[in-house]
Design a protein around this motif. Structure first.
Motif, PDB file in Angstrom:
ATOM      1  N   VAL A  23       5.636   7.331  -9.762  1.00 23.78           N
ATOM      2  CA  VAL A  23       4.807   7.215  -8.549  1.00 23.78           C
ATOM      3  C   VAL A  23       3.330   7.105  -8.943  1.00 23.78           C
ATOM      4  O   VAL A  23       2.449   7.515  -8.212  1.00 23.78           O
ATOM      5  CB  VAL A  23       5.033   8.401  -7.584  1.00 23.78           C
ATOM      6  CG1 VAL A  23       6.415   8.325  -6.962  1.00 23.78           C
ATOM      7  CG2 VAL A  23       4.834   9.739  -8.292  1.00 23.78           C
ATOM      8  N   TYR A  24       3.086   6.533 -10.119  1.00 27.53           N
ATOM      9  CA  TYR A  24       1.726   6.312 -10.610  1.00 27.53           C
ATOM     10  C   TYR A  24       0.913   7.611 -10.651  1.00 27.53           C
ATOM     11  O   TYR A  24      -0.280   7.623 -10.363  1.00 27.53           O
ATOM     12  CB  TYR A  24       1.012   5.238  -9.783  1.00 27.53           C
ATOM     13  CG  TYR A  24       1.716   3.905  -9.838  1.00 27.53           C
ATOM     14  CD1 TYR A  24       1.536   3.033 -10.902  1.00 27.53           C
ATOM     15  CD2 TYR A  24       2.589   3.522  -8.815  1.00 27.53           C
ATOM     16  CE1 TYR A  24       2.205   1.817 -10.960  1.00 27.53           C
ATOM     17  CE2 TYR A  24       3.270   2.309  -8.861  1.00 27.53           C
ATOM     18  CZ  TYR A  24       3.071   1.460  -9.943  1.00 27.53           C
ATOM     19  OH  TYR A  24       3.740   0.271  -9.995  1.00 27.53           O
ATOM     20  N   ASN A  25       1.608   8.696 -11.003  1.00 24.89           N
ATOM     21  CA  ASN A  25       0.981  10.006 -11.156  1.00 24.89           C
ATOM     22  C   ASN A  25       0.288  10.483  -9.884  1.00 24.89           C
ATOM     23  O   ASN A  25      -0.728  11.200  -9.931  1.00 24.89           O
ATOM     24  CB  ASN A  25       0.012  10.015 -12.345  1.00 24.89           C
ATOM     25  CG  ASN A  25       0.727   9.740 -13.648  1.00 24.89           C
ATOM     26  OD1 ASN A  25       1.762  10.338 -13.936  1.00 24.89           O
ATOM     27  ND2 ASN A  25       0.213   8.796 -14.428  1.00 24.89           N
ATOM     28  N   ALA A  26       0.833  10.086  -8.741  1.00 20.04           N
ATOM     29  CA  ALA A  26       0.370  10.660  -7.480  1.00 20.04           C
ATOM     30  C   ALA A  26       0.696  12.151  -7.488  1.00 20.04           C
ATOM     31  O   ALA A  26       1.721  12.575  -8.010  1.00 20.04           O
ATOM     32  CB  ALA A  26       1.058   9.976  -6.308  1.00 20.04           C
ATOM     33  N   PHE A  27      -0.194  12.948  -6.924  1.00 22.57           N
ATOM     34  CA  PHE A  27       0.036  14.392  -6.993  1.00 22.57           C
ATOM     35  C   PHE A  27       0.461  14.963  -5.644  1.00 22.57           C
ATOM     36  O   PHE A  27       0.095  14.475  -4.579  1.00 22.57           O
ATOM     37  CB  PHE A  27      -1.178  15.137  -7.557  1.00 22.57           C
ATOM     38  CG  PHE A  27      -2.485  14.821  -6.882  1.00 22.57           C
ATOM     39  CD1 PHE A  27      -2.830  15.406  -5.688  1.00 22.57           C
ATOM     40  CD2 PHE A  27      -3.386  13.954  -7.491  1.00 22.57           C
ATOM     41  CE1 PHE A  27      -4.034  15.120  -5.078  1.00 22.57           C
ATOM     42  CE2 PHE A  27      -4.600  13.669  -6.891  1.00 22.57           C
ATOM     43  CZ  PHE A  27      -4.923  14.249  -5.672  1.00 22.57           C
ATOM     44  N   ASP A  28       1.263  16.002  -5.753  1.00 25.34           N
ATOM     45  CA  ASP A  28       1.771  16.707  -4.589  1.00 25.34           C
ATOM     46  C   ASP A  28       1.497  18.193  -4.771  1.00 25.34           C
ATOM     47  O   ASP A  28       0.721  18.588  -5.639  1.00 25.34           O
ATOM     48  CB  ASP A  28       3.258  16.423  -4.385  1.00 25.34           C
ATOM     49  CG  ASP A  28       4.102  16.818  -5.594  1.00 25.34           C
ATOM     50  OD1 ASP A  28       3.555  17.420  -6.559  1.00 25.34           O
ATOM     51  OD2 ASP A  28       5.316  16.533  -5.591  1.00 25.34           O
ATOM     52  N   GLU A  29       2.143  19.021  -3.927  1.00 23.04           N
ATOM     53  CA  GLU A  29       1.914  20.461  -4.003  1.00 23.04           C
ATOM     54  C   GLU A  29       2.208  21.014  -5.394  1.00 23.04           C
ATOM     55  O   GLU A  29       1.484  21.884  -5.898  1.00 23.04           O
ATOM     56  CB  GLU A  29       2.789  21.205  -2.986  1.00 23.04           C
ATOM     57  CG  GLU A  29       2.687  20.699  -1.555  1.00 23.04           C
ATOM     58  CD  GLU A  29       3.793  19.725  -1.201  1.00 23.04           C
ATOM     59  OE1 GLU A  29       4.335  19.845  -0.092  1.00 23.04           O
ATOM     60  OE2 GLU A  29       4.117  18.853  -2.034  1.00 23.04           O
ATOM     61  N   THR A  30       3.269  20.508  -6.034  1.00 27.80           N
ATOM     62  CA  THR A  30       3.667  21.033  -7.335  1.00 27.80           C
ATOM     63  C   THR A  30       2.635  20.690  -8.413  1.00 27.80           C
ATOM     64  O   THR A  30       2.227  21.561  -9.200  1.00 27.80           O
ATOM     65  CB  THR A  30       5.043  20.484  -7.744  1.00 27.80           C
ATOM     66  OG1 THR A  30       5.999  20.850  -6.748  1.00 27.80           O
ATOM     67  CG2 THR A  30       5.477  21.048  -9.085  1.00 27.80           C
ATOM     68  N   MET A  31       2.194  19.431  -8.442  1.00 29.44           N
ATOM     69  CA  MET A  31       1.209  19.054  -9.454  1.00 29.44           C
ATOM     70  C   MET A  31      -0.120  19.775  -9.240  1.00 29.44           C
ATOM     71  O   MET A  31      -0.775  20.189 -10.211  1.00 29.44           O
ATOM     72  CB  MET A  31       0.982  17.544  -9.487  1.00 29.44           C
ATOM     73  CG  MET A  31       0.033  17.120 -10.616  1.00 29.44           C
ATOM     74  SD  MET A  31      -0.315  15.348 -10.687  1.00 29.44           S
ATOM     75  CE  MET A  31       1.220  14.722 -11.386  1.00 29.44           C
TER      76      MET A  31
END
Length: 265
Positions: A23-31
């Motif tokens: 996902v092209y290093n998109a960040f979410d809560e975990t990242m």
């Protein structure tokens, strides 16, 4: 770590890679949680001298994960506030990390990816990289990253980038001060290593002192309070063991204790 790959290299250089290439290093809560944890830990580790932030795969970071944003759009205001505060705390942890930080950037850096770059101390970028404060395209705004973007490029360019939400290339990003150096993709690792080598020649405590002091210096008039802050800081640091070693090494024409033979190569 589920979303990061952390590599402790030689001479105290640690590379933190965002590891969601699908996902092209998109960040979410975990990242966000893992970046906060990693930069907190590395900032407190005396064996760490320099931190390089990079992305696996084809991109540095596409910013916020759209599935994360979709979940946020139907959450309560209280939940959204808690979520945004965690994002803000993560960027602050990178910005305030006492170790020097280098963003190694290729591909795209969009939205929050731009925020990550601006929170780092410096950025080395491949000439094919593109950047955008793209949040307005999704009906939101670059709010949490706004202070870091403004600090990096100034108010008017930051506002223009946010309003247009269009992509700019590496040369334009360098012109406005978002990034520091543009090199070919093949030369990216060597250019980052040059920055690392320069940092390793400097006193590690002095680098932490620089970051702490400069975070408190306002742009504009040099007030009495600012003069007093700078005077007290240098008076204190001059008496440290690292300062005595640094001056002694210079007068004795020898490498300082924090410089290894490899660093001198």
């Amino acid at each position: 770590m589920k979303t990061l790959a952390v590599n402790h290299g030689a001479a105290g250089v640690t590379t933190v890679e965002m590891a969601r290439p699908e996902v092209y290093n998109a960040f979410d809560e975990t990242m966000i949680a893992e970046l906060t944890e990693v930069f907190t830990t590395l900032g407190q580790d005396p064996s760490v001298r320099v931190i390089v932030l990079a992305g696996q795969g084809k991109a540095f970071s596409a910013g916020a994960d759209l599935q994360w944003m979709k979940r946020a759009s139907v959450a309560s205001e209280a939940d959204n506030l808690d979520d945004a505060r965690r994002f803000a705390a993560m960027l602050q942890r990178i910005d305030a990390c006492p170790k020097p930080t280098i963003a190694r950037v290729h591909g795209v850096a969009l939205g929050g990816g731009v925020g990550l770059i601006c929170a780092c101390d410096m950025a080395v970028v491949s000439d094919d990289a593109t950047f955008a404060a793209s949040e307005a395209r999704f009906g939101i705004l670059p709010s949490v990253i706004g202070p870091y973007l403004t600090n990096a490029v100034g108010r008017r360019p930051a506002r223009r980038l946010a309003l247009l939400a269009s992509r700019i290339g590496a040369v334009e990003a360098q012109r406005i001060g978002m990034i520091d150096e543009v090199v070919t993709r093949d030369g990216l690792n060597a250019a980052v290593q040059t920055r690392v080598d320069e940092l390793l020649r400097n006193g590690p405590d002095s680098l932490a002192e620089i970051k702490a002091l400069f975070s408190q210096l306002p742009v504009g008039e040099v007030t009495e309070a600012t003069r007093e802050l700078t005077a007290r800081t240098i008076a204190r640091v001059r008496m440290t063991e690292e300062a005595r070693e640094g001056f002694g090494a210079f007068l004795d024409k020898r490498p300082a204790a924090w410089i290894s033979n490899k660093d001198m190569a």
